[in-house]
Motif scaffolding. Structure first.
Motif, PDB file in Angstrom:
ATOM      1  N   GLU A  45      13.873   1.212  -3.087  1.00 15.58           N
ATOM      2  CA  GLU A  45      12.623   0.807  -2.895  1.00 15.58           C
ATOM      3  C   GLU A  45      11.636   1.932  -3.209  1.00 15.58           C
TER       4      GLU A  45
ATOM      5  N   MET B 117       1.051  -7.258  -1.530  1.00 12.54           N
ATOM      6  CA  MET B 117       1.286  -7.469  -0.009  1.00 12.54           C
ATOM      7  C   MET B 117       2.580  -7.997   0.081  1.00 12.54           C
TER       8      MET B 117
ATOM      9  N   PRO C 270       0.863  -1.276   0.031  1.00 14.04           N
ATOM     10  CA  PRO C 270      -0.001  -0.065  -0.109  1.00 14.04           C
ATOM     11  C   PRO C 270       0.951   1.358   0.100  1.00 14.04           C
ATOM     12  N   ALA C 271       2.032   1.117   0.621  1.00 12.89           N
ATOM     13  CA  ALA C 271       2.851   2.394   0.590  1.00 12.89           C
ATOM     14  C   ALA C 271       3.438   2.700  -0.898  1.00 12.89           C
TER      15      ALA C 271
ATOM     16  N   PHE D 286       1.605  -2.738   8.546  1.00 17.53           N
ATOM     17  CA  PHE D 286       1.416  -3.605   7.575  1.00 17.53           C
ATOM     18  C   PHE D 286       1.704  -5.040   8.020  1.00 17.53           C
TER      19      PHE D 286
ATOM     20  N   ARG E 286       0.710   9.765  -5.148  1.00 19.02           N
ATOM     21  CA  ARG E 286       1.071  11.133  -5.248  1.00 19.02           C
ATOM     22  C   ARG E 286       1.694  11.666  -6.265  1.00 19.02           C
TER      23      ARG E 286
ATOM     24  N   GLN F 142       4.126   2.555   9.970  1.00 15.76           N
ATOM     25  CA  GLN F 142       3.395   1.928   8.820  1.00 15.76           C
ATOM     26  C   GLN F 142       3.858   0.558   8.349  1.00 15.76           C
TER      27      GLN F 142
ATOM     28  N   GLU G 133       8.759   3.120  -2.432  1.00 15.47           N
ATOM     29  CA  GLU G 133       8.325   4.237  -1.697  1.00 15.47           C
ATOM     30  C   GLU G 133       9.336   5.290  -1.384  1.00 15.47           C
ATOM     31  N   TYR G 134      10.416   4.970  -1.417  1.00 17.60           N
ATOM     32  CA  TYR G 134      11.600   5.996  -1.014  1.00 17.60           C
ATOM     33  C   TYR G 134      12.008   6.950  -2.313  1.00 17.60           C
TER      34      TYR G 134
END
Ligand SMILES: [Zn+2]
Ligand SMILES: [Zn+2]
Lengths: 195, 195
Positions: free
Chosen positions: A178, A107, A87-88, B29, A95, B25, A180-181
């Motif tokens: 990754e 997941m 989800p992140a 999760f 965004r 987070q 998300e970063y």
């Protein structure tokens, strides 16, 4: 000697990912000494999430209803299905404002060394989801790590063999990172250059 | 839009000391995806500790009865009272096997910069405890940090003015270090050389 309530709490905190024994001890002392309200609220939040949070029947992400808000959104382009690990990662793509299709959230990712096979992820539902007759393209947006690439490779094989068009985020995303970063413009760029 | 159960959980985990938003987070999760049992056990452990854990009426450490096991132990030398900052520091002293007196646990140290005054600690009870007529010597074993030294200094003044003998762990403990991380022989040595 049986375990005290304090020891039980320290053990339970120690089971959180990334929390060592010393940190668990400090957390327990802090909660009991300085923030009993936070401790009570955390207990309620855990119970609340366990009761309410389940997987979206369409994209497998966490949700509280049968279908998550993104999957329920008629304004999104249902011909595109973007596969992410978490989800992140999905939130990072959202965004950017550059993607208006739907998602599938694995997941996790394959991690043979940790004993996580593809079948342990939400991937079983992916093929079925992608074959709904509306999806025209599956965009694989798993991480650009060895494990994320392997996951993408295996998924691509399975999806292509069923006649689906499969693309991958462009290599604009720095290797080894990754999702998300990664900064948003890089992700947006990689999305446009998908191959 | 009101907060979801998942967001509430992430916020509650984020309130734990040393846990950032990203970590919270990941924890949420992980618990919901891979270890729901750990989440349920943590909720129970928090409730259990909140209900059971209180302060020992004699030494102020965490305990589940009126008086903690150490204070209840008749074999210990009640003429010696060792003042420590935390239960972890007390445990470090216990592991040396060199101390057989009793303890007083402040549950913190003075930290003017963080707004923690001496009166916020368990120090109010210390003077009363030390004046029980049995205690002959108070050993100050607060950390050898600026804050720990300041705490010791203020406590020493208060205790000496009431006619008590006050000593401090010897400087064998490396300056700037927290007691719980010091090796046992250094602590044992410092205990013998207390001044
Ligand atoms: Zn969904
Ligand atoms: Zn006690």
């Amino acid at each position: 000697m049986s375990q005290t309530a304090l020891e039980t709490l320290i053990d339970a905190l120690h089971r959180l990912p990334g929390v060592g024994v010393k940190s668990a001890q400090r957390m327990a002392f802090h909660l009991l000494q300085h923030d009993r309200q936070a401790a009570a609220e955390l207990a309620r939040a855990l119970d609340g999430a366990l009761a309410a949070v389940r997987h979206c029947a369409r994209c497998y992400t966490f949700t509280e209803g049968e279908i998550c808000p993104v999957c329920s959104d008629d304004a999104r382009d249902a011909r595109l299905l973007c596969v992410v690990e978490t989800p992140a990662d999905q939130a990072a793509l959202e965004r950017t404002g550059s993607y208006h299709g739907l998602y599938y959230v694995l997941m996790g990712r394959m991690s043979p060394l940790d004993g996580v096979a593809l079948s342990d992820l939400g991937s079983q539902g992916l093929v079925q989801r992608a074959l709904d007759g509306v999806v025209e393209e599956v965009i694989l947006a798993t991480s650009f790590t060895a494990e994320g690439e392997a996951t993408a490779h295996v998924l691509a094989q399975g999806l292509k063999s069923r006649g689906l068009k499969v693309t991958r985020l462009a290599r604009g995303v720095p290797a080894g990172s990754e999702l998300e970063y990664v900064d948003l413009s890089t992700i947006a760029h990689a999305l446009n250059d998908r191959r």
